[in-house]
Design an enzyme around this catalytic site. Sequence first.
Site: not given
Ligand code: DGL
Length: 291
Positions: A27-28, A60, A91-93, A205-207
């Site tokens: 992930d990011s 993002g 990470c969806n992004t 978003c996984t966060h």
């Molecule tokens: N965890 C990331 C996601 O699922 C996004 C966070 C970011 O913007 O880096 O999209």
Amino acid sequence: MQHDLLAGTGYRPLSLPRTQPTILVFDSGLGGLSVLSQVTRACPGANIVYAADDAGFPYGRLPEAALVDRVLAVMERLTSRFHPDLAVIACNTASTLVLPALRARFAIPFVGTVPAIKPAAAETRTGLISLLATPGTVARDYTRGLIETYAAGHEVTLVGATRLAALAECALKGEPVDDEAIRGEIASCFVEREGRRTDVVTLSCTHYPLLLERMKRLAPWPVTWIDPAPAIAKRVADLLGPAALLLPPESMAVFTSGTQLCDPLRIALAGYGLAQITIEPMPLPSRSTGC
Ligand code: DGL
């Protein structure tokens, strides 16, 4: 448009039985921990490398071409150093953009994380769904395609949260996060239309699952919050098959910024089984030149 990013339908299960595989969860930042805990549960025999590209956080805000280049470059480094058998792009992004390029470049299977629109469409009773994600995920053609394919009969409100991922990071690091800040980020998810109300919010978003209990408390009315992590973990377990447990599995975390990790974060990571931490410095080019 293809909608097989999560499923990774091009892959067949790896040959069985395997000795302990290594799974890279990427992930990011810290959001992929919400996926990691499900993957660890579903694949108890696997070695885990959790990689946070914190030098690139937040993804993002990155333009699409820059994000593709970044993820390919980081993955090049991670795969040559850790030799994973499978990578989860938690990470969806990134997943809604980069998976085709990753699959073209690397031979290992990639399992992605994409907005859970199909489950949300199956779950809603009011027809009002909200997709809570980063501005990047909300803007993707891929996301629009998912909605057209799976939720055409419903009203889907796209909510691009600019600060929520960073707030989740702060919370995990033990920094104070104001209720009002969270409330402001999720407020647009709650829509009323001729006596109907939003009843499903997909956490894209996984966060965000890291803040789930607080979001539930701050929501103006109860909704179903969809976290795709269990489905992702199941897909990983299906692809890997049962591992022959020869040695106790090992887990470690890798960060790409050279920044020291604060003590509360080290404690939080240990709670996810990540007591061993490595820094693999990969500054973003724009940051390293001071832009
Ligand atoms: N965890 C990331 C996601 O699922 C996004 C966070 C970011 O913007 O880096 O999209």
